[in-house]
Structure formats: C-alpha cells, structure tokens
Scaffold this motif. Structure first.
Motif, short mmCIF file in Angstrom:
data_model
loop_
_atom_site.label_atom_id
_atom_site.label_comp_id
_atom_site.label_asym_id
_atom_site.label_seq_id
_atom_site.Cartn_x
_atom_site.Cartn_y
_atom_site.Cartn_z
N ARG A 19 0.81 -1.21 0.00
CA ARG A 19 0.00 0.00 0.00
C ARG A 19 0.85 1.26 0.00
NH1 ARG A 19 -4.68 -1.71 4.41
NH2 ARG A 19 -5.57 -3.40 3.19
N TRP A 20 2.07 1.18 0.52
CA TRP A 20 2.89 2.40 0.55
C TRP A 20 4.27 2.19 -0.07
CZ3 TRP A 20 1.93 -0.33 5.14
CH2 TRP A 20 3.03 -0.89 5.77
N LEU A 21 4.51 1.06 -0.68
CA LEU A 21 5.80 0.78 -1.29
C LEU A 21 5.57 0.29 -2.71
CD1 LEU A 21 8.67 1.07 -0.28
CD2 LEU A 21 8.66 -1.33 0.38
N ASN A 22 4.92 1.14 -3.50
CA ASN A 22 4.57 0.79 -4.87
C ASN A 22 5.79 0.97 -5.77
OD1 ASN A 22 3.54 0.90 -7.60
ND2 ASN A 22 1.50 1.18 -6.74
N THR A 23 6.33 -0.14 -6.27
CA THR A 23 7.55 -0.08 -7.08
C THR A 23 7.29 0.42 -8.49
OG1 THR A 23 7.30 -2.39 -7.76
CG2 THR A 23 8.56 -1.96 -5.75
N TYR A 24 6.04 0.67 -8.83
CA TYR A 24 5.70 1.18 -10.16
C TYR A 24 5.52 2.68 -10.17
CZ TYR A 24 5.27 -3.69 -11.42
OH TYR A 24 5.55 -5.03 -11.65
N ILE A 25 5.97 3.33 -9.11
CA ILE A 25 6.09 4.79 -9.06
C ILE A 25 7.56 5.08 -8.82
CG2 ILE A 25 5.39 6.91 -7.86
CD1 ILE A 25 2.92 5.37 -6.86
N GLY A 38 16.29 7.30 -9.82
CA GLY A 38 17.07 7.56 -8.62
C GLY A 38 16.26 8.36 -7.62
N LEU A 39 16.85 8.63 -6.48
CA LEU A 39 16.15 9.39 -5.45
C LEU A 39 15.98 10.84 -5.87
CD1 LEU A 39 18.01 8.05 -2.30
CD2 LEU A 39 15.76 7.41 -3.14
N PRO A 40 14.88 11.48 -5.45
CA PRO A 40 14.70 12.90 -5.75
C PRO A 40 15.83 13.74 -5.14
CG PRO A 40 12.67 11.93 -4.91
CD PRO A 40 13.75 10.92 -4.69
N ARG A 41 16.24 14.77 -5.85
CA ARG A 41 17.26 15.68 -5.36
C ARG A 41 16.61 16.99 -4.94
NH1 ARG A 41 21.59 14.44 -10.25
NH2 ARG A 41 22.01 12.27 -9.65
N ALA A 42 17.06 17.50 -3.80
CA ALA A 42 16.43 18.69 -3.23
C ALA A 42 16.67 19.92 -4.09
CB ALA A 42 16.94 18.93 -1.82
N ASP A 186 12.36 -10.28 -7.09
CA ASP A 186 12.27 -9.22 -8.09
C ASP A 186 11.73 -7.92 -7.49
OD1 ASP A 186 13.23 -11.00 -9.95
OD2 ASP A 186 11.26 -11.46 -10.82
N TYR A 187 10.84 -8.05 -6.50
CA TYR A 187 10.29 -6.87 -5.86
C TYR A 187 11.41 -6.07 -5.20
CZ TYR A 187 6.67 -4.26 -3.24
OH TYR A 187 5.85 -3.30 -2.72
N ARG A 188 12.27 -6.75 -4.48
CA ARG A 188 13.41 -6.11 -3.85
C ARG A 188 14.30 -5.43 -4.88
NH1 ARG A 188 19.04 -8.08 -1.07
NH2 ARG A 188 19.94 -7.44 -3.06
N ASP A 189 14.63 -6.17 -5.95
CA ASP A 189 15.55 -5.63 -6.96
C ASP A 189 14.99 -4.37 -7.60
OD1 ASP A 189 17.11 -7.79 -6.36
OD2 ASP A 189 16.64 -8.92 -8.19
N GLN A 190 13.69 -4.34 -7.84
CA GLN A 190 13.09 -3.18 -8.48
C GLN A 190 13.10 -1.97 -7.55
OE1 GLN A 190 9.82 -3.96 -11.04
NE2 GLN A 190 8.83 -2.01 -10.64
N ILE A 191 12.84 -2.19 -6.25
CA ILE A 191 12.90 -1.09 -5.30
C ILE A 191 14.31 -0.50 -5.25
CG2 ILE A 191 12.74 -0.47 -2.85
CD1 ILE A 191 10.59 -2.62 -2.57
N LEU A 192 15.31 -1.36 -5.18
CA LEU A 192 16.69 -0.88 -5.10
C LEU A 192 17.10 -0.13 -6.36
CD1 LEU A 192 18.47 -3.93 -3.42
CD2 LEU A 192 17.79 -1.77 -2.34
N SER A 193 16.84 -0.72 -7.52
CA SER A 193 17.28 -0.09 -8.76
C SER A 193 16.58 1.25 -9.00
CB SER A 193 17.05 -1.03 -9.95
OG SER A 193 15.67 -1.30 -10.13
N ARG A 194 15.32 1.33 -8.62
CA ARG A 194 14.61 2.60 -8.82
C ARG A 194 14.91 3.62 -7.73
NH1 ARG A 194 8.90 0.79 -11.78
NH2 ARG A 194 9.88 0.62 -13.82
N SER A 195 15.68 3.19 -6.73
CA SER A 195 16.20 4.12 -5.72
C SER A 195 17.63 4.51 -6.02
CB SER A 195 16.12 3.48 -4.33
OG SER A 195 14.80 3.14 -3.99
#
Length: 281
Positions: A19-25, A38-42, A186-195
């Motif tokens: 519900r709060w860790l949607n890897t498709y965003i 990557g992570l947002p930059r300020a 795969d869920y883990r890998d997608q979270i890491l790569s998109r971070s």
C-alpha cells in the motif's frame, strides 16, 4: 472495488507493504526525464513516472487521467497532498503503460508520492479525495511510494521525520511499530534499482541500530524504542522520528518499516532503506 484500473501491476497490493511501497512509481532526478531512476534531489528538477494498467478483457480506458501528488513523508496524506501535475493516456485492454508527469517536482523536504488514475471504466467513489484516503479501503486506482534512503557515516545518529495520522480510524488511539525487514526477489531488486542502488548489494539485518522517538534528539536507550502510542484527535496528526545509527562494516543495506495501527487495522506506513557503502552519487 472493481480492480480494473491499477497504479502498477495487477495484484501489486498483495504484498504486506504494497500500500505504501509501490515499485511502479519512481523518480528520475535531473533535466532528462528519460534518464536513470534515482532518489529525488532537493536542489533541482525531478521527474515522476508511474505504470498504470487496465485489466479489462475488451474495453480500453481512452483518455484516462493520471494525477501525480506530493505529500508529507508520513503514513497517510492527511491534508498535505499537493498536485504536481497530470497526464492523459489511452490504456488498451489487458495492457500497461508508463506515464510521465511532464511537470517536474521541486521540493526541499522529504515526501511521499501519490498517483491516481481516473476513468469512468473504474471510477473512484465520488467522495474520495487525495487527502483522506482510508488505507484499509484500498483502491487499485491509487498508488503510494513512501520510501526514503539514509546513507550516513558509521556512528552518526540520523533522525528522519515522518507524519503520523489515522484519517480513517474510529478510535483516537494510534500505535506506531518500527519493524526491520525488506521484500525479496524481483520486488526487492526493483525497489533498489529505482532508488539508484545496486540490486546486488547484500542485506544485513544488523547494519544499524534503530528506534522511534517523538523528538529528533536521542535519549539514553533510544535504540530500544520500537513502539509509540499516541492519542490523535480526528483530523489531526503528529510528527515522529525514526532514529538510526549505522555500524562499521562492509557495504550493505537494511530495511525499516514504521507501520501505523488503529482499530486493530493497519492505517499505513513509511519505509526506510539504510545504506552502508563507500561511495554515494
């Protein structure tokens, strides 16, 4: 809840923190929206993407509106949702589309991303609003990404502020539980790569000490506080802090989830990735 339109892959809310860790965003920092995630930059532009899906067997969602919101870093939007921008997309039956918010995100604070797909084929309730989503009444047309990464020198105590609210609770008694853990496969890998992290980085459950606090200043024994009990009148919220202290060691990461409960149900949560590595982009 018809479950025809989705933010993400159909069935993506089946994971406990889905519900709060949607890897498709995800976000793309910099001037090129088609660059690496990557992570947002300020200080600068950040482009927001989302995958939306249509599971209907025969009907397309022509002209679906995809809305992108920025919210306070917290377990529920609670009055803070701000529209970044919106896009239109045609989603054919049984297909998914990646959608770009052409308006860049510029924020100097931590936050959550909320994405909403609107179309008559799977309409949201008429009284639904981005600020008052009831987490256990989950709509597949709405997705959240409440994730932050901490990369601090070993021995440094970091305080990450987040907003606690329970907009759908009947009781005013709210509990926050801080739990170590992270998805696998795969869920883990997608979270890491998109971070912006290497998916091959190893998991280390003992990488950091962690605890909850109502202030950013650690007190003796802070690392033993894994639960907070709050009394929150309806419509109000309170800031709390996740404290972490990374230990020395080889490169690795660990996951933390601050999960809010009320009325015997999960109201929502936020997640942290604590990283230990030699270099940081």
């Amino acid at each position: 809840m018809s479950r025809i339109l989705w933010v993400g892959s159909p069935g993506g809310d089946d994971h406990p923190s889905g519900r709060w860790l949607n890897t498709y965003i995800w976000t793309v920092p910099g001037d090129d929206p088609y660059g690496p995630a990557g992570l947002p930059r300020a200080n600068g532009d950040n482009y927001v993407w989302a995958t939306v899906s249509n599971t209907h067997e025969t009907k397309p969602a022509i002209g679906a509106v995809v809305e992108f919101y920025f919210c306070h870093y917290g377990n529920a939007p609670q009055r803070s949702a701000r529209l970044i921008g919106s896009s239109h997309i045609d989603i054919a039956p049984r297909t998914s589309e990646d959608v770009l918010c052409v308006v860049p995100l510029r924020e100097r604070r931590d936050g959550c991303l909320q994405v909403v797909v609107r179309h008559w084929l799977d309409a949201l309730p008429t009284d639904w609003a981005p600020m008052v989503e009831r987490y256990w009444n989950h709509h597949t047309q709405v997705g959240y990404l409440n994730l932050r990464v901490i990369n601090a020198p070993a021995g440094t105590i970091e305080a990450r502020e987040f907003e606690v609210a329970a907009p759908g609770a009947d009781s005013t008694n709210v509990e926050v539980h801080l739990i170590e853990g992270f998805p696998t496969g795969d869920y883990r890998d997608q979270i890491l790569s998109r971070s912006g992290l290497d998916a091959a980085i190893p998991y280390d459950a003992g990488l950091a000490a962690f605890g909850l606090s109502l202030t950013p200043n650690p007190t003796p024994g802070w690392e033993g506080v894994k639960q907070l009990r709050l009394n929150l009148p309806h419509g109000e919220s309170q800031m709390a802090y996740i404290l972490t202290q990374t230990a020395d060691g080889p490169p690795g990461f660990m996951g933390l989830n601050a999960v809010t409960h009320a009325d015997g149900r999960i109201q929502g949560g936020v997640s942290l990735i604590v990283v230990r590595r030699a270099e940081w982009p």
